[in-house]
Write a protein that holds these residues in place. Sequence first.
Motif, PDB file in Angstrom:
ATOM      1  N   GLY A   1      -6.207  50.027 -18.423  1.00 47.67           N
ATOM      2  CA  GLY A   1      -7.058  51.110 -18.884  1.00 47.67           C
ATOM      3  C   GLY A   1      -6.622  51.559 -20.256  1.00 47.67           C
ATOM      4  O   GLY A   1      -5.468  51.407 -20.628  1.00 47.67           O
ATOM      5  N   GLY A   2      -7.561  52.085 -21.032  1.00 47.60           N
ATOM      6  CA  GLY A   2      -7.184  52.573 -22.359  1.00 47.60           C
ATOM      7  C   GLY A   2      -7.514  51.560 -23.436  1.00 47.60           C
ATOM      8  O   GLY A   2      -7.825  51.932 -24.562  1.00 47.60           O
ATOM      9  N   GLN A   3      -7.461  50.290 -23.104  1.00 46.74           N
ATOM     10  CA  GLN A   3      -7.843  49.285 -24.086  1.00 46.74           C
ATOM     11  C   GLN A   3      -9.358  49.080 -23.980  1.00 46.74           C
ATOM     12  O   GLN A   3      -9.904  49.066 -22.886  1.00 46.74           O
ATOM     13  N   PRO A   4     -10.043  48.922 -25.127  1.00 46.17           N
ATOM     14  CA  PRO A   4     -11.500  48.747 -25.078  1.00 46.17           C
ATOM     15  C   PRO A   4     -11.888  47.624 -24.119  1.00 46.17           C
ATOM     16  O   PRO A   4     -11.369  46.520 -24.224  1.00 46.17           O
ATOM     17  N   ILE A   5     -12.784  47.930 -23.208  1.00 46.32           N
ATOM     18  CA  ILE A   5     -13.101  46.952 -22.172  1.00 46.32           C
ATOM     19  C   ILE A   5     -13.836  45.745 -22.749  1.00 46.32           C
ATOM     20  O   ILE A   5     -13.692  44.625 -22.255  1.00 46.32           O
ATOM     21  N   ASN A   6     -14.599  45.963 -23.844  1.00 49.73           N
ATOM     22  CA  ASN A   6     -15.346  44.839 -24.424  1.00 49.73           C
ATOM     23  C   ASN A   6     -14.428  43.742 -24.949  1.00 49.73           C
ATOM     24  O   ASN A   6     -14.728  42.566 -24.837  1.00 49.73           O
ATOM     25  N   ARG A   7     -13.322  44.168 -25.505  1.00 47.46           N
ATOM     26  CA  ARG A   7     -12.375  43.172 -26.003  1.00 47.46           C
ATOM     27  C   ARG A   7     -11.833  42.337 -24.840  1.00 47.46           C
ATOM     28  O   ARG A   7     -11.690  41.129 -24.935  1.00 47.46           O
TER      29      ARG A   7
ATOM     30  N   GLU B   1      -5.891  22.701 -16.663  1.00 37.02           N
ATOM     31  CA  GLU B   1      -7.243  22.185 -16.886  1.00 37.02           C
ATOM     32  C   GLU B   1      -8.308  23.157 -16.385  1.00 37.02           C
ATOM     33  O   GLU B   1      -9.398  23.234 -16.941  1.00 37.02           O
ATOM     34  N   ASP B   2      -7.989  23.846 -15.309  1.00 35.87           N
ATOM     35  CA  ASP B   2      -8.959  24.763 -14.718  1.00 35.87           C
ATOM     36  C   ASP B   2      -8.788  26.147 -15.349  1.00 35.87           C
ATOM     37  O   ASP B   2      -7.788  26.825 -15.131  1.00 35.87           O
ATOM     38  N   LYS B   3      -9.770  26.548 -16.158  1.00 36.74           N
ATOM     39  CA  LYS B   3      -9.587  27.792 -16.909  1.00 36.74           C
ATOM     40  C   LYS B   3     -10.209  29.010 -16.237  1.00 36.74           C
ATOM     41  O   LYS B   3     -10.769  29.870 -16.890  1.00 36.74           O
ATOM     42  N   SER B   4     -10.109  29.083 -14.924  1.00 31.33           N
ATOM     43  CA  SER B   4     -10.521  30.324 -14.269  1.00 31.33           C
ATOM     44  C   SER B   4      -9.264  30.950 -13.667  1.00 31.33           C
ATOM     45  O   SER B   4      -8.285  30.265 -13.411  1.00 31.33           O
ATOM     46  N   PRO B   5      -9.279  32.266 -13.454  1.00 31.36           N
ATOM     47  CA  PRO B   5      -8.061  32.925 -12.976  1.00 31.36           C
ATOM     48  C   PRO B   5      -7.543  32.305 -11.675  1.00 31.36           C
ATOM     49  O   PRO B   5      -8.272  32.211 -10.695  1.00 31.36           O
ATOM     50  N   GLN B   6      -6.295  31.856 -11.721  1.00 32.94           N
ATOM     51  CA  GLN B   6      -5.680  31.264 -10.530  1.00 32.94           C
ATOM     52  C   GLN B   6      -4.636  32.193  -9.932  1.00 32.94           C
ATOM     53  O   GLN B   6      -4.224  32.026  -8.796  1.00 32.94           O
TER      54      GLN B   6
ATOM     55  N   SER C   1     -12.129  38.220 -24.052  1.00 30.55           N
ATOM     56  CA  SER C   1     -10.989  37.350 -23.738  1.00 30.55           C
ATOM     57  C   SER C   1     -11.179  36.667 -22.390  1.00 30.55           C
ATOM     58  O   SER C   1     -10.860  35.494 -22.222  1.00 30.55           O
ATOM     59  N   LEU C   2     -11.711  37.423 -21.435  1.00 29.03           N
ATOM     60  CA  LEU C   2     -11.913  36.848 -20.104  1.00 29.03           C
ATOM     61  C   LEU C   2     -12.897  35.689 -20.161  1.00 29.03           C
ATOM     62  O   LEU C   2     -12.732  34.682 -19.475  1.00 29.03           O
ATOM     63  N   LYS C   3     -13.905  35.837 -21.008  1.00 28.49           N
ATOM     64  CA  LYS C   3     -14.933  34.794 -21.122  1.00 28.49           C
ATOM     65  C   LYS C   3     -14.369  33.489 -21.655  1.00 28.49           C
ATOM     66  O   LYS C   3     -14.849  32.407 -21.348  1.00 28.49           O
ATOM     67  N   LYS C   4     -13.331  33.620 -22.483  1.00 31.61           N
ATOM     68  CA  LYS C   4     -12.718  32.408 -23.055  1.00 31.61           C
ATOM     69  C   LYS C   4     -11.937  31.618 -22.021  1.00 31.61           C
ATOM     70  O   LYS C   4     -11.494  30.505 -22.288  1.00 31.61           O
ATOM     71  N   GLY C   5     -11.713  32.223 -20.860  1.00 30.88           N
ATOM     72  CA  GLY C   5     -10.955  31.520 -19.832  1.00 30.88           C
ATOM     73  C   GLY C   5      -9.515  31.996 -19.799  1.00 30.88           C
ATOM     74  O   GLY C   5      -8.860  32.083 -20.828  1.00 30.88           O
ATOM     75  N   VAL C   6      -9.064  32.345 -18.601  1.00 35.10           N
ATOM     76  CA  VAL C   6      -7.730  32.901 -18.422  1.00 35.10           C
ATOM     77  C   VAL C   6      -7.131  32.297 -17.155  1.00 35.10           C
ATOM     78  O   VAL C   6      -7.820  32.170 -16.148  1.00 35.10           O
ATOM     79  N   HIS C   7      -5.874  31.904 -17.224  1.00 35.32           N
ATOM     80  CA  HIS C   7      -5.219  31.358 -16.027  1.00 35.32           C
ATOM     81  C   HIS C   7      -4.574  32.442 -15.174  1.00 35.32           C
ATOM     82  O   HIS C   7      -4.655  32.426 -13.963  1.00 35.32           O
ATOM     83  N   ILE C   8      -3.907  33.355 -15.863  1.00 31.01           N
ATOM     84  CA  ILE C   8      -3.184  34.400 -15.134  1.00 31.01           C
ATOM     85  C   ILE C   8      -3.613  35.748 -15.672  1.00 31.01           C
ATOM     86  O   ILE C   8      -3.569  35.985 -16.882  1.00 31.01           O
ATOM     87  N   ILE C   9      -4.038  36.608 -14.789  1.00 30.29           N
ATOM     88  CA  ILE C   9      -4.463  37.924 -15.230  1.00 30.29           C
ATOM     89  C   ILE C   9      -3.506  38.971 -14.665  1.00 30.29           C
ATOM     90  O   ILE C   9      -3.109  38.918 -13.509  1.00 30.29           O
TER      91      ILE C   9
ATOM     92  N   GLY D   1     -18.555  42.530 -12.716  1.00 29.59           N
ATOM     93  CA  GLY D   1     -18.823  41.096 -12.627  1.00 29.59           C
ATOM     94  C   GLY D   1     -18.253  40.311 -13.793  1.00 29.59           C
ATOM     95  O   GLY D   1     -18.665  39.183 -14.064  1.00 29.59           O
ATOM     96  N   THR D   2     -17.275  40.894 -14.477  1.00 24.78           N
ATOM     97  CA  THR D   2     -16.686  40.188 -15.624  1.00 24.78           C
ATOM     98  C   THR D   2     -15.414  39.444 -15.238  1.00 24.78           C
ATOM     99  O   THR D   2     -14.788  38.809 -16.069  1.00 24.78           O
ATOM    100  N   LEU D   3     -15.024  39.563 -13.993  1.00 20.80           N
ATOM    101  CA  LEU D   3     -13.800  38.890 -13.541  1.00 20.80           C
ATOM    102  C   LEU D   3     -14.105  38.150 -12.247  1.00 20.80           C
ATOM    103  O   LEU D   3     -14.455  38.752 -11.244  1.00 20.80           O
TER     104      LEU D   3
END
Length: 430
Positions: A109-115, A69-74, A119-127, A141-143
């Motif tokens: 690194g290497g993957q476009p940071i904007n993408r 239910e909680d969609k912030s990185p845990q 994805s991070l904005k959509k909510g992520v449980h495990i990073i 400040g994106t994480l």
Amino acid sequence: MDKIQFKDMNISFEIKKAIEDLGFEEPSPIQSLAIPKALEGKDIIGQAQTGTGKTAAFGIPILEEIYPEDKSPQAIILCPTRELAIQVAEELRKLSKHMKKIRILPVYGGQPINRQIKSLKKGVHIIIGTPGRIMDHMQRGTLDLTGVERVVLDEADEMLDMGFRDDMEFILKEIPHRRQTLLFSATMSKVILKLTKKYQNNPELLKVAHHKLTVPKINQTYYEVKDKMKLEVLSRLLDIHDITLALVFCNTKRRVDRLVRDLETRGYLVGGIHGDLSQRQRDTVMSKFRKGKIDILVATDVAARGIDVPDVEAVFNYDVPNDDEYYVHRIGRTGRAGKTGHAFTFVSGKEIYKLRDIQRYTKTKIKQEKIPSIKDIEKIKRGLLLEKIKTSIEEEDLNKYIHMVEGLIEIGYNSVEISAALLKKVMGEE
Ligand code: ADP
Ligand code: MG
């Protein structure tokens, strides 16, 4: 004491089902040590060789504690490389496939940071990510790490080797201190232990100890072969060495089932045993194997452990085992009673590291061999046939057949012609 099994662990039905789907027969040594402790909430320093299942050792307890239910990185998992981050993400996805949607995101690194930011904005449980890129996101400040309750340092030694020490410390300092910190590594240096003192809370040191292993004296070889070529190479080796009683080991129940089907399709007499089969089903397969109605038995380590497998001509490690001791148990099934046995090991990709460990701990040299080509097979088969003929002349009673040949000679054929015709018949039939 019996080893703890997955079913005895305090983990949800959904994860147990995923483990079942993956076909894991039993926890690897590091998993049986680490999963229960991690579930208790303890900080852990886990040391075990490459390829021994460390990902699931931390992955299972982490998934168990996620609130969908909680969609912030845990939970956050630090890995030394992009490849490892992706692999860990894949393994966690498989383990969580029956759970309510768990969002798992690898960032590197290497993957476009904007993408990644999207994805991070959509909510992520495990990073899951490399320290450099994670730090990058933190500074932008994106994480948001304020809700992180669990941190994993995967392959910590490698991360230090790669110069990530400052990044790691930066990240660890930023994550709330009331957290669980799990550190896993194949090797343990002084530097790591220092880090653990600084960033872990009374950690439990879990080390998979290596026993002294004595390897029976048998012919041990290995082949570097891609996973999808393993079936073909197995068939070639079975044919070349004219093996009629072989034991083939796979690491999971699913792989046993699959290989049995594939070998059947190729016309081999084969049976499989693993922990999903009832005692009666296993007994049936075993009795067929003993009576020679089956030439090839495919098994998991667990299934083979409980039974008395007769002496076989060859043991195949279709997969390199997850535990050095398994290797010794497996190959000990051949070469008994003074006979020469063969142990063939298939190595694909990073399994080579496991094989190195096995060689180190068993103090044996496993010889690399080239995969036999179709041409080799024909040549070797021809050689084998000629060998058989020689043995037959030297050791067997051929009187009856000699009379038959004499009969042919009397009608006017010569012995060379007769032999050639016979060979054509025998080889043509093969
Ligand atoms: P490590 O991180 O220790 O190098 P991995 O976690 O990458 O090892 O695991 C190596 C392989 O073993 C993976 O393919 C994984 O799916 C498999 N594996 C993990 N646990 C088990 C198990 N209990 N039984 C069989 N295979 C397993
Ligand atoms: Mg790993």
